[in-house]
Design a protein around this motif. Structure first.
Motif, PDB file in Angstrom:
ATOM      1  N   UNK A  91       0.844  -1.194   0.000  1.00  0.00           N
ATOM      2  CA  UNK A  91       0.000   0.000   0.000  1.00  0.00           C
ATOM      3  C   UNK A  91       0.876   1.240   0.000  1.00  0.00           C
ATOM      4  N   UNK A  92       0.566   2.166  -0.892  1.00  0.00           N
ATOM      5  CA  UNK A  92       1.300   3.428  -0.970  1.00  0.00           C
ATOM      6  C   UNK A  92       0.318   4.556  -0.720  1.00  0.00           C
ATOM      7  N   UNK A  93       0.641   5.439   0.190  1.00  0.00           N
ATOM      8  CA  UNK A  93      -0.209   6.592   0.457  1.00  0.00           C
ATOM      9  C   UNK A  93      -0.260   7.439  -0.811  1.00  0.00           C
ATOM     10  N   UNK A  94      -1.449   7.911  -1.169  1.00  0.00           N
ATOM     11  CA  UNK A  94      -1.654   8.611  -2.444  1.00  0.00           C
ATOM     12  C   UNK A  94      -0.687   9.750  -2.682  1.00  0.00           C
ATOM     13  N   UNK A  95      -0.404  10.524  -1.654  1.00  0.00           N
ATOM     14  CA  UNK A  95       0.421  11.715  -1.840  1.00  0.00           C
ATOM     15  C   UNK A  95       1.913  11.439  -1.693  1.00  0.00           C
ATOM     16  N   UNK A  96       2.292  10.200  -1.364  1.00  0.00           N
ATOM     17  CA  UNK A  96       3.709   9.846  -1.260  1.00  0.00           C
ATOM     18  C   UNK A  96       4.259   9.478  -2.629  1.00  0.00           C
ATOM     19  N   UNK A  97       5.583   9.394  -2.733  1.00  0.00           N
ATOM     20  CA  UNK A  97       6.232   9.018  -3.978  1.00  0.00           C
ATOM     21  C   UNK A  97       5.701   7.673  -4.446  1.00  0.00           C
ATOM     22  N   UNK A  98       5.258   7.619  -5.685  1.00  0.00           N
ATOM     23  CA  UNK A  98       4.679   6.390  -6.237  1.00  0.00           C
ATOM     24  C   UNK A  98       3.169   6.343  -6.125  1.00  0.00           C
ATOM     25  N   UNK A  99       2.563   7.249  -5.358  1.00  0.00           N
ATOM     26  CA  UNK A  99       1.120   7.285  -5.213  1.00  0.00           C
ATOM     27  C   UNK A  99       0.459   7.989  -6.375  1.00  0.00           C
ATOM     28  N   UNK A 100      -0.852   7.795  -6.504  1.00  0.00           N
ATOM     29  CA  UNK A 100      -1.573   8.352  -7.643  1.00  0.00           C
ATOM     30  C   UNK A 100      -1.695   9.872  -7.607  1.00  0.00           C
ATOM     31  N   UNK A 101      -1.552  10.476  -6.438  1.00  0.00           N
ATOM     32  CA  UNK A 101      -1.656  11.934  -6.328  1.00  0.00           C
ATOM     33  C   UNK A 101      -0.310  12.613  -6.092  1.00  0.00           C
ATOM     34  N   UNK A 102       0.775  11.858  -6.208  1.00  0.00           N
ATOM     35  CA  UNK A 102       2.093  12.441  -5.970  1.00  0.00           C
ATOM     36  C   UNK A 102       2.379  13.497  -7.031  1.00  0.00           C
ATOM     37  N   UNK A 103       2.741  14.667  -6.585  1.00  0.00           N
ATOM     38  CA  UNK A 103       3.061  15.809  -7.455  1.00  0.00           C
ATOM     39  C   UNK A 103       1.884  16.231  -8.335  1.00  0.00           C
ATOM     40  N   UNK A 104       0.669  15.968  -7.869  1.00  0.00           N
ATOM     41  CA  UNK A 104      -0.489  16.424  -8.635  1.00  0.00           C
ATOM     42  C   UNK A 104      -0.508  17.941  -8.681  1.00  0.00           C
ATOM     43  N   UNK A 105      -0.132  18.551  -7.579  1.00  0.00           N
ATOM     44  CA  UNK A 105      -0.024  20.002  -7.515  1.00  0.00           C
ATOM     45  C   UNK A 105       1.443  20.332  -7.247  1.00  0.00           C
ATOM     46  N   UNK A 106       2.251  20.413  -8.274  1.00  0.00           N
ATOM     47  CA  UNK A 106       3.699  20.524  -8.068  1.00  0.00           C
ATOM     48  C   UNK A 106       4.146  21.823  -7.422  1.00  0.00           C
ATOM     49  N   UNK A 107       3.292  22.849  -7.394  1.00  0.00           N
ATOM     50  CA  UNK A 107       3.714  24.112  -6.798  1.00  0.00           C
ATOM     51  C   UNK A 107       3.413  24.153  -5.301  1.00  0.00           C
ATOM     52  N   UNK A 108       3.016  23.020  -4.722  1.00  0.00           N
ATOM     53  CA  UNK A 108       2.832  22.905  -3.270  1.00  0.00           C
ATOM     54  C   UNK A 108       1.818  23.883  -2.704  1.00  0.00           C
ATOM     55  N   UNK A 109       0.699  24.038  -3.341  1.00  0.00           N
ATOM     56  CA  UNK A 109      -0.350  24.898  -2.826  1.00  0.00           C
ATOM     57  C   UNK A 109      -0.154  26.369  -3.102  1.00  0.00           C
ATOM     58  N   UNK A 110       0.823  26.729  -3.898  1.00  0.00           N
ATOM     59  CA  UNK A 110       1.034  28.137  -4.219  1.00  0.00           C
ATOM     60  C   UNK A 110       0.082  28.607  -5.312  1.00  0.00           C
TER      61      UNK A 110
END
Length: 124
Positions: A91-110
């Motif tokens: 199991x990989x957490x979505x927002x961790x490396x390899x997850x489906x949401x990793x780098x979905x928002x690459x500007x980190x909420x900016x």
């Protein structure tokens, strides 16, 4: 008043951590990895807790062992057992490396970059 206590607490924890034998740290890491692997195999929380308690009992059963060679043999056997039972798709957490949401928002909420959200001159 609390700052001094907190500093003493932190340095005390560091001193205590440096006094731990190497096998203690190795066993702690092994237990943590074993729990994470168990989480990959077991879906239901009640079963996970029961199996986790069984696994903890296995670790506690050998807690009294003090001979370094015996400890080395037990830890090596447990690591081999963990390697044999490792989940093929952990199991990989979505927002961790390899997850489906990793780098979905690459500007980190900016937000979006200014060149994208700029209002064109022809609209003004």
């Amino acid at each position: 008043a609390y700052g001094h206590y907190y500093t003493r607490f932190l340095f005390g924890a560091v001193k205590m951590a440096t006094k731990l034998p190497a096998h203690t740290i190795r066993v702690k890491k092994l237990y943590r990895h074993a729990l994470k692997n168990l989480f990959n195999w077991v879906v239901h929380r009640e079963i996970f807790i029961a199996k986790g308690n069984e696994m903890r009992a296995e670790f506690e059963k050998n807690r009294h062992v003090t001979d370094a060679r015996t400890i080395q043999r037990l830890v090596a056997a447990a690591e081999a057992k963990l390697a044999d039972n490792i989940h093929p798709e952990p199991y990989i957490i979505n927002t961790d490396f390899g997850g489906s949401k990793y780098m979905r928002y690459p500007r980190n909420g900016l937000g979006s970059p200014p060149e994208i959200v700029r209002i064109p001159d022809w609209i003004r």
